[in-house]
Design an enzyme around this catalytic site. Structure first.
Site, short mmCIF file in Angstrom:
data_model
loop_
_atom_site.label_atom_id
_atom_site.label_comp_id
_atom_site.label_asym_id
_atom_site.label_seq_id
_atom_site.Cartn_x
_atom_site.Cartn_y
_atom_site.Cartn_z
N ASP A 146 23.48 -11.66 4.75
CA ASP A 146 23.68 -12.71 3.76
C ASP A 146 25.15 -12.92 3.44
O ASP A 146 25.62 -14.06 3.24
CB ASP A 146 22.91 -12.36 2.49
CG ASP A 146 23.12 -13.37 1.38
OD1 ASP A 146 22.76 -14.55 1.58
OD2 ASP A 146 23.64 -12.99 0.32
N MET A 164 8.86 5.07 4.82
CA MET A 164 8.96 3.65 4.49
C MET A 164 10.14 3.37 3.56
O MET A 164 10.77 2.32 3.64
CB MET A 164 7.66 3.15 3.86
CG MET A 164 6.45 3.22 4.79
SD MET A 164 6.75 2.50 6.42
CE MET A 164 7.23 0.83 6.02
N GLU A 165 10.44 4.30 2.70
CA GLU A 165 11.59 4.13 1.80
C GLU A 165 12.89 4.09 2.60
O GLU A 165 13.79 3.28 2.32
CB GLU A 165 11.63 5.27 0.78
CG GLU A 165 10.63 5.13 -0.36
CD GLU A 165 9.19 5.45 0.05
OE1 GLU A 165 8.29 5.24 -0.78
OE2 GLU A 165 8.96 5.89 1.19
N LEU A 177 0.80 -1.22 0.00
CA LEU A 177 0.00 0.00 0.00
C LEU A 177 0.84 1.27 0.00
O LEU A 177 0.32 2.36 0.26
CB LEU A 177 -0.95 0.00 1.22
CG LEU A 177 -1.94 -1.18 1.25
CD1 LEU A 177 -2.83 -1.08 2.47
CD2 LEU A 177 -2.78 -1.23 -0.03
N CYS A 178 2.12 1.16 -0.30
CA CYS A 178 2.97 2.35 -0.42
C CYS A 178 2.77 3.01 -1.78
O CYS A 178 2.66 2.33 -2.80
CB CYS A 178 4.44 1.97 -0.26
SG CYS A 178 4.96 1.88 1.45
#
Length: 307
Positions: free
Chosen positions: A112, A97-98, A61-62
């Site tokens: 990782d 959010m970014e 929903l961004c």
């Protein structure tokens, strides 16, 4: 998705951070740029920047936003690496959010690339959080510090004659009320120049802000601008420029509005279009500047007690 189509664009910054706990020998590998898969910090920086640019694809929903700047930096400590992400845009919604996604993905990339060098329980990604944001409602206020009076005058022959209800003026009055204006005077007039002139001159003696709705178009009965512009002692063209620019992105008819703004005595007078859409869009565009101007004016000596 939330509708942000009526929100004005502003310059926005968000900063986020995260921490990856790791053994000391892994921290040294990061410092040396020498993991089994290569330089982890350089790779993680690119991963974080790409994540910021593609956040709308990752979080359902961004809203997609133009990313004008995204960067990721690292601080190496004895038992952890701290990840700092910063993102900038000019848009109708923020980039929190970014920034959070950039910090998270950078941390996961390091995870990782370090996992071949230690046990899984030795790596812990934690404390991903927003550290700072700037822009939008949190920076450009849309509510007054303290109440001031306002008047809304609706100019419409048909509304004054009772042939249709007023929605545009009511919308403006509602927006002013939500912004903290009080009391609010509301009145409907026909498109008559002399009546408008006399009422505005009267209201300007006791109301901090007077907003007219209607009469800014090109019709033969659109007399608001011709009536009020000669009365303005100091014009503020930027208010209507902002309103027209905002409206132009939503309807090409906004270019036809001839609204003006400025001071009559100590009262700020603003002329808005008569359609509900035009009036609402104009208020969305100018409200932060209007609130700022009123708040600053209240601090001036001549405004003390002028409510």
């Amino acid at each position: 998705m939330k509708n942000v189509g009526m929100k004005p664009e502003s310059y926005r910054i968000a900063k986020a951070s995260a921490e990856l706990l790791a053994p000391a020998h892994c921290i040294q590998l990061l410092a040396d740029g020498n993991t089994e898969k290569g330089d982890a910090l350089k790779t993680a920086r690119i991963a974080g920047i790409l994540a910021a640019k593609r956040t709308d694809e990752l979080i359902p929903l961004c809203h997609p936003l133009p990313i004008y700047r995204a960067d990721v930096e690292f601080e190496l400590l004895e038992d952890r690496v701290v990840i700092y992400a910063e993102v900038e845009t000019i848009g109708p919604t923020g980039v929190e959010m970014e920034a959070l996604t950039a910090a998270s993905l950078a941390g996961l990339t390091i995870y990782d690339m370090l996992k071949p060098h230690c046990e899984p329980e030795d790596l812990v990604l934690q404390q991903c959080k927003l550290d700072h944001k700037k822009g939008g409602k949190s920076h450009f206020k849309r509510t007054l510090r303290r109440a001031v009076s306002a008047a809304v005058i609706v100019l419409s022959d048909t509304v004054a004659a009772g042939r249709k209800p007023d929605t545009a003026g009511r919308s403006v009055a509602e927006t002013l009320e939500q912004a903290g204006f009080a009391p609010i005077h509301y009145q409907i007039l026909p498109d008559e120049s002399e009546q408008l002139k006399n009422l505005v001159l009267e209201l300007s003696q006791s109301y901090v802000c007077v907003i007219t709705v209607g009469g800014t178009g090109l019709g033969s009965r659109d007399i608001t601008v011709e009536t009020l512009q000669p009365l303005l002692k100091r014009e503020i063209p930027g208010l209507m420029e902002a309103a027209r620019s905002f409206g132009q992105k939503r309807t090409p008819y906004a270019a036809l509005s001839r609204g003006v703004a400025g001071y009559i005595d100590r009262s700020l007078v603003i002329t808005l279009p008569g359609s509900r859409g035009g009036a609402s869009e104009s208020m969305s565009a100018i409200l932060p500047a209007l609130v700022h101007l009123i708040d600053v004016s209240q601090d001036l000596p001549h405004a003390q007690g002028y409510q």
